[in-house]
Enzyme design. Structure first.
Site, PDB file in Angstrom:
ATOM      1  N   ARG A  56     -28.910  -2.228 -14.420  1.00 45.07           N
ATOM      2  CA  ARG A  56     -30.202  -2.424 -15.619  1.00 45.07           C
ATOM      3  C   ARG A  56     -30.799  -1.104 -15.762  1.00 45.07           C
ATOM      4  NH1 ARG A  56     -26.703  -6.361 -16.018  1.00 45.07           N
ATOM      5  NH2 ARG A  56     -25.812  -7.822 -14.339  1.00 45.07           N
ATOM      6  N   ASP A 146     -18.837  -3.975 -22.303  1.00 40.45           N
ATOM      7  CA  ASP A 146     -18.724  -4.778 -21.247  1.00 40.45           C
ATOM      8  C   ASP A 146     -19.919  -5.980 -20.820  1.00 40.45           C
ATOM      9  OD1 ASP A 146     -17.834  -6.315 -18.820  1.00 40.45           O
ATOM     10  OD2 ASP A 146     -19.894  -6.072 -17.595  1.00 40.45           O
ATOM     11  N   ASP A 300     -18.368  -5.119  -9.956  1.00 42.61           N
ATOM     12  CA  ASP A 300     -18.963  -5.922 -11.525  1.00 42.61           C
ATOM     13  C   ASP A 300     -20.150  -6.502 -10.765  1.00 42.61           C
ATOM     14  OD1 ASP A 300     -19.719  -7.325 -13.469  1.00 42.61           O
ATOM     15  OD2 ASP A 300     -18.156  -8.221 -13.761  1.00 42.61           O
TER      16      ASP A 300
HETATM   17  O1  DOR Z   1     -20.891 -11.936 -14.936  1.00 40.14           O
HETATM   18  C1  DOR Z   1     -21.066 -11.062 -15.583  1.00 40.14           C
HETATM   19  N1  DOR Z   1     -22.470  -9.939 -15.729  1.00 40.14           N
HETATM   20  N2  DOR Z   1     -20.201 -10.124 -16.047  1.00 40.14           N
HETATM   21  C2  DOR Z   1     -20.693  -9.796 -17.378  1.00 40.14           C
HETATM   22  O2  DOR Z   1     -19.337  -9.630 -18.016  1.00 40.14           O
HETATM   23  C3  DOR Z   1     -21.473  -8.857 -17.614  1.00 40.14           C
HETATM   24  C4  DOR Z   1     -22.423  -8.969 -16.604  1.00 40.14           C
HETATM   25  C5  DOR Z   1     -24.051  -8.730 -16.264  1.00 40.14           C
HETATM   26  O3  DOR Z   1     -24.163  -7.653 -16.878  1.00 40.14           O
HETATM   27  O4  DOR Z   1     -24.120  -9.564 -15.861  1.00 40.14           O
HETATM   28 ZN    ZN Z   2     -17.632  -7.833 -17.520  1.00 39.08          ZN
END
Ligand code: DOR
Ligand code: ZN
Length: 433
Positions: A56, A146, A300
């Site tokens: 982030r 992504d 993730d």
């Molecule tokens: O659940 C998700 N959160 N999938 C994604 O592809 C991006 C990610 C995010 O950046 O919060």
């Molecule tokens: Zn993703």
């Protein structure tokens, strides 16, 4: 130069032995070590490697920073993470990737490797400066949009061609956005009952099928992010049988454990993209990970500020924390079920991701001469997840109150303890509190 003996440890869960560390590498035994660490009963794994972390920073510091995310990673047994580029500004230029890389070095708890965006601003249209990011000190070798799919097949083909020239890999968030407009949860009976717009799994499967063909045509390396359905795994098996394709794939801990029935409580902590799937997919993903169809686990890890999660379902952002719970969830779903042993855990959580990302100093065997990157795990120390106690700035864990079967006790990065007795050693940690 001092030598540490890690005494009584069980490499890969096998017979107890002593490991020696000297000058950042695993060393041959000596009779008079300067330090002895009693690791009786602990399992030694090579430090874990996460190909899919959202740190982030820059721009989302209310949810996570490089410092707090690195702390969460080290506590989870990780020694390297790949930071996704959907930040603000997007990591689509040498300046931003170099910033994230430098912050990772300053914090020093894990190796932070920035992932570069494939397209400018994640817009899906113009290729980002992939070559410049590869040439920057950050040495970017993985590119991804992504959060968004590189939906346009021509843009994807060009990206793959560039990646091949750079010896890099394109990590695709496989989702045909034309099929998921407004989607809120897996398309099926649960979403129908709740009145939530369905996320058609074909949106993922069709992109995986298209991309393996594009990758084969381009002679490039493709990595499939957070693969989430049985049919996506079947597509990979089929592709490897019929094409000379260099494709790899990851599965998240949450897609191994949780199913779409979790959505019934309407708690946005369970909202994630791709969405939680039915149990038949979960089962198939476990088997695919065990048999190597899916190469590795990636978290993730997606921290979100309270406002982005404590709201009505449709307004909530998708994503859940993962770094501190990944290994225990893998143990629950893969080891306790007999699908993997601890060697297998080392393979899917460390060796395979390091290989996919082209790291030569991570995911290495626990033998003398190799970098001393270690996760030491107590296989009998259960603990209860409390989001507020995790190192992340955010607390959106889907495992609140759940008991995890194993604990990471110590983590070592190149011979330096980053975690001792479950506590972060230095670094600029500012998480909760
Ligand atoms: O659940 C998700 N959160 N999938 C994604 O592809 C991006 C990610 C995010 O950046 O919060
Ligand atoms: Zn993703």
């Amino acid at each position: 130069m001092s030598t540490t003996r890690i005494a009584g440890v069980r490499p890969y869960g096998e017979d107890p032995t002593d490991l020696y560390v000297r000058d950042g590498v695993l060393a041959e035994p000596v009779d008079d070590p300067d330090e002895i660490v009693d690791a009786g009963g602990l399992i030694a794994l090579p430090g874990l490697v996460d190909l899919h972390t959202h740190l982030r920073e820059p721009g989302g510091e209310e949810a996570e920073t490089v410092a707090t995310g690195s702390a969460a990673a080290a506590l989870g047994g990780y020694t390297a993470v790949f930071a996704m580029p959907n930040t603000d500004p997007v990591a689509d230029s040498p300046v931003v990737v170099e910033h994230v890389w430098r912050r990772g070095r300053e914090v020093g708890l894990v190796d932070v490797h920035p992932v570069g965006a494939v397209t400018v601003g994640l817009g899906g249209e113009r290729l980002a400066e992939m070559g410049m990011m590869a040439a920057s000190p950050a040495g970017v070798r993985m590119f991804s949009d992504d959060g968004r799919c590189v939906n346009d097949p021509l843009v994807m083909r060009r990206a793959l061609e560039y990646a091949r020239a750079l010896d890099a890999v394109v990590a695709q968030h496989a989702e045909d956005h034309r099929l998921t407009v407004g989607a809120q949860a897996h398309e099926g009976p649960v979403a129908a009952r709740l009145g939530l717009a369905g996320w058609d799994p074909t949106a993922e499967e069709s992109i995986v099928a298209r991309d393996v063909m594009l990758a084969a045509t381009a002679g490039a390396r493709l990595h499939v992010c957070h693969l989430s359905t049985a049919r996506s795994a079947a597509v990979l098996r089929w592709a490897r049988e019929h094409y000379e394709v260099r494709v790899s794939a990851e599965v998240t801990p949450h897609h191994l454990l949780l199913t779409d029935t979790a959505v019934q409580d309407y708690d946005p902590v369970h909202k994630v993209n791709p969405p939680l799937r039915p149990a038949a997919d979960t089962e198939a993903l476990r088997r695919a990970l065990a048999d190597g169809t899916v190469d590795c686990v990636a978290t993730d890890h997606a921290p979100h500020a309270v406002e982005a999660k404590d709201c009505e379902w449709s307004a909530a952002r998708p994503g859940m924390l993962g770094l501190q719970t990944a290994l225990p969830v893998v143990v629950t779903t893969m080891v306790a079920t007999g699908l993997l042993d601890w060697r297998g855990v080392a393979r899917v959580c460390s060796e395979a991701p390091a290989r996919i990302a082209g790291l030569t100093d991570q995911g290495r065997p626990l033998t003398p001469g190799e970098p001393a990157n270690l996760a030491l795990v107590d296989p009998d120390a259960a603990w209860t997840v409390r989001g507020a106690e995790l190192a992340s700035r955010a607390d959106n864990t889907p495992y609140e109150g759940m008991e995890m079967p194993v604990s990471v006790v110590h983590t070592m990065l190149r011979g330096r303890w980053t975690v001792r007795d479950g506590k972060v050693q230095d670094g600029e940690v500012q998480g909760h509190g």
